[in-house]
Design a protein around this motif. Structure first.
Motif, PDB file in Angstrom:
ATOM      1  N   PRO A  17     -22.622  -6.985 -32.441  1.00 28.49           N
ATOM      2  CA  PRO A  17     -21.684  -5.900 -32.134  1.00 28.49           C
ATOM      3  C   PRO A  17     -22.115  -4.600 -32.810  1.00 28.49           C
ATOM      4  O   PRO A  17     -22.511  -4.621 -33.986  1.00 28.49           O
ATOM      5  CB  PRO A  17     -20.355  -6.418 -32.713  1.00 28.49           C
ATOM      6  CG  PRO A  17     -20.490  -7.894 -32.676  1.00 28.49           C
ATOM      7  CD  PRO A  17     -21.941  -8.175 -32.980  1.00 28.49           C
ATOM      8  N   PRO A  18     -22.074  -3.474 -32.098  1.00 25.80           N
ATOM      9  CA  PRO A  18     -22.530  -2.203 -32.671  1.00 25.80           C
ATOM     10  C   PRO A  18     -21.906  -1.862 -34.015  1.00 25.80           C
ATOM     11  O   PRO A  18     -22.596  -1.352 -34.909  1.00 25.80           O
ATOM     12  CB  PRO A  18     -22.134  -1.183 -31.598  1.00 25.80           C
ATOM     13  CG  PRO A  18     -22.201  -1.961 -30.327  1.00 25.80           C
ATOM     14  CD  PRO A  18     -21.718  -3.339 -30.678  1.00 25.80           C
ATOM     15  N   ILE A  19     -20.617  -2.151 -34.191  1.00 28.32           N
ATOM     16  CA  ILE A  19     -19.952  -1.797 -35.451  1.00 28.32           C
ATOM     17  C   ILE A  19     -20.553  -2.582 -36.616  1.00 28.32           C
ATOM     18  O   ILE A  19     -20.684  -2.063 -37.734  1.00 28.32           O
ATOM     19  CB  ILE A  19     -18.415  -2.025 -35.355  1.00 28.32           C
ATOM     20  CG1 ILE A  19     -17.710  -1.306 -36.505  1.00 28.32           C
ATOM     21  CG2 ILE A  19     -18.084  -3.497 -35.296  1.00 28.32           C
ATOM     22  CD1 ILE A  19     -17.758   0.187 -36.420  1.00 28.32           C
ATOM     23  N   GLN A  20     -20.949  -3.843 -36.374  1.00 34.33           N
ATOM     24  CA  GLN A  20     -21.579  -4.638 -37.428  1.00 34.33           C
ATOM     25  C   GLN A  20     -23.000  -4.156 -37.710  1.00 34.33           C
ATOM     26  O   GLN A  20     -23.459  -4.153 -38.861  1.00 34.33           O
ATOM     27  CB  GLN A  20     -21.595  -6.115 -37.040  1.00 34.33           C
ATOM     28  CG  GLN A  20     -20.218  -6.766 -37.003  1.00 34.33           C
ATOM     29  CD  GLN A  20     -20.282  -8.243 -36.648  1.00 34.33           C
ATOM     30  OE1 GLN A  20     -21.325  -8.888 -36.795  1.00 34.33           O
ATOM     31  NE2 GLN A  20     -19.167  -8.790 -36.168  1.00 34.33           N
ATOM     32  N   PRO A  77     -16.591   2.851 -31.333  1.00 34.14           N
ATOM     33  CA  PRO A  77     -15.397   2.001 -31.201  1.00 34.14           C
ATOM     34  C   PRO A  77     -15.696   0.560 -31.618  1.00 34.14           C
ATOM     35  O   PRO A  77     -16.765   0.020 -31.325  1.00 34.14           O
ATOM     36  CB  PRO A  77     -15.074   2.076 -29.704  1.00 34.14           C
ATOM     37  CG  PRO A  77     -15.738   3.332 -29.220  1.00 34.14           C
ATOM     38  CD  PRO A  77     -16.980   3.470 -30.054  1.00 34.14           C
ATOM     39  N   SER A  78     -14.744  -0.058 -32.305  1.00 34.41           N
ATOM     40  CA  SER A  78     -14.921  -1.449 -32.737  1.00 34.41           C
ATOM     41  C   SER A  78     -14.974  -2.410 -31.553  1.00 34.41           C
ATOM     42  O   SER A  78     -15.451  -3.543 -31.684  1.00 34.41           O
ATOM     43  CB  SER A  78     -13.786  -1.845 -33.687  1.00 34.41           C
ATOM     44  OG  SER A  78     -12.528  -1.689 -33.035  1.00 34.41           O
ATOM     45  N   SER A  79     -14.500  -1.945 -30.398  1.00 36.11           N
ATOM     46  CA  SER A  79     -14.488  -2.795 -29.200  1.00 36.11           C
ATOM     47  C   SER A  79     -15.833  -2.818 -28.470  1.00 36.11           C
ATOM     48  O   SER A  79     -16.042  -3.611 -27.552  1.00 36.11           O
ATOM     49  CB  SER A  79     -13.402  -2.321 -28.224  1.00 36.11           C
ATOM     50  OG  SER A  79     -13.648  -0.970 -27.826  1.00 36.11           O
ATOM     51  N   TRP A  80     -16.760  -1.942 -28.867  1.00 37.62           N
ATOM     52  CA  TRP A  80     -18.058  -1.880 -28.195  1.00 37.62           C
ATOM     53  C   TRP A  80     -18.825  -3.190 -28.337  1.00 37.62           C
ATOM     54  O   TRP A  80     -18.795  -3.843 -29.384  1.00 37.62           O
ATOM     55  CB  TRP A  80     -18.894  -0.748 -28.783  1.00 37.62           C
ATOM     56  CG  TRP A  80     -18.735   0.548 -28.042  1.00 37.62           C
ATOM     57  CD1 TRP A  80     -17.754   0.858 -27.161  1.00 37.62           C
ATOM     58  CD2 TRP A  80     -19.565   1.711 -28.153  1.00 37.62           C
ATOM     59  NE1 TRP A  80     -17.918   2.145 -26.700  1.00 37.62           N
ATOM     60  CE2 TRP A  80     -19.027   2.688 -27.296  1.00 37.62           C
ATOM     61  CE3 TRP A  80     -20.695   2.016 -28.895  1.00 37.62           C
ATOM     62  CZ2 TRP A  80     -19.602   3.947 -27.158  1.00 37.62           C
ATOM     63  CZ3 TRP A  80     -21.262   3.270 -28.763  1.00 37.62           C
ATOM     64  CH2 TRP A  80     -20.721   4.234 -27.898  1.00 37.62           C
TER      65      TRP A  80
END
Length: 310
Positions: A269-272, A300-303
């Protein structure tokens, strides 16, 4: 000629470089062949520099036989420019990273024993002089006096190196040196006036959105344009906060940003990915919270992977 001139010319045209400079560059490359021993040191870098003004200033100085000193903050593209210039001029590149223990022997060479004889094991400055290389003097403001003394005669009009116990050598006419420096790093100091006078100095500007997008699109040509623009915006937001002293420059890491985007290719995930590449570069809890807030406004955390790679 090493490298494809058509490819180089196309790059220079996209940067809108003055045709007169392009013509002089072609003449330079034609005039100086590269020795077979060092041809592997001439290669196209993974990332090319973006910026007409800085490129033209650099090319003009090097074509006239001058050396360059690139000063500026972290993540302004100093090393990318060095690699790009070596490729454009078709010269073997020698990277010399200065630190507090670098001395004259590290630069020129040291005696070594082989075949029952003492020989000089040539250092990077010696090889630059011999083969007409481009010597990249990284973090030159960390050099101590012993190392600086070697550079004085090498960088000025004498263009020669006196080696104790060996002959004096003159620099190949294509030899150039490009120094880089950041102010404020641990172990750095002011360059003395005599050394600075041996360079043409370029103050590298901070990266802007077009420059960042140019770099990211080179790395990720198949990436979603809007996603790459969001990552560029994140870097610029952090750059602004670092400039105003709200955070340190630890998280202002272009390599970390590129690594984070690359990690999303494997489904992370991009946020990680940003957590590893950017946020965790800071070890101060308060600063990390500020960085996390900046990240949340851009990524966004949903990305998921699909938001970047489709």
């Amino acid at each position: 000629m090493i490298n494809n001139w058509t490819e180089i010319k196309k790059y220079l045209e996209t940067q809108k470089i003055d045709p007169e400079l392009v013509s002089e560059l072609k003449d330079f490359r034609t005039s100086y062949e590269v020795d077979d021993q060092v041809k592997e040191r001439v290669a196209k870098p993974d990332i090319l520099f973006y910026g007409k003004k800085i490129l033209e200033m650099s090319m003009a100085a090097l074509l006239q036989g001058d050396n360059l000193l690139l000063s500026g903050a972290k993540a302004t593209g100093k090393n990318v420019l060095c690699e790009t210039l070596s490729w454009l001029f078709g010269r073997p590149e020698y990277d010399i990273s200065f630190h507090v223990n670098t001395d004259s022997a590290d630069l020129i060479g040291t005696d070594t024993f082989s075949d029952n004889e003492v020989h000089l094991r040539k250092g990077p400055i010696y090889q630059c002089a011999e083969f007409g290389g481009f010597g990249i003097l990284d973090e030159i403001n960390m050099a101590k006096n012993d190392a600086v003394s070697v550079l004085h005669a090498t960088l000025d009009h004498r263009r020669r190196i006196d080696i104790p116990g060996y002959n004096r050598i003159s620099l190949h006419p294509a030899t150039r040196f490009i120094g880089t420096m950041n102010y404020g790093y641990a172990g750095t100091r002011e360059l003395n006036e005599a050394l600075v006078s041996r360079f043409m100095v370029i103050d590298m500007p901070a990266l802007d959105e077009p420059s960042l997008l140019f770099v990211l699109k080179q790395h990720f040509p198949t990436g979603n344009g809007n996603a790459l623009k969001a990552f560029a915006g994140l870097f610029l937001d952090l750059q602004t906060k670092a400039y105003h002293g709200e955070i340190s420059t630890k998280s202002l890491d272009l390599r970390g940003l590129v690594s984070a985007i690359r990690a999303t290719r494997s489904g992370l995930p991009p946020i990680q990915a940003v957590q590893m590449g950017i946020i965790n570069k800071s070890f101060d809890t308060f600063e990390k919270e500020i960085i996390e807030d900046v990240v949340s406004t851009r990524i966004p955390s949903s990305w998921t992977r699909k938001d970047i790679w489709g």
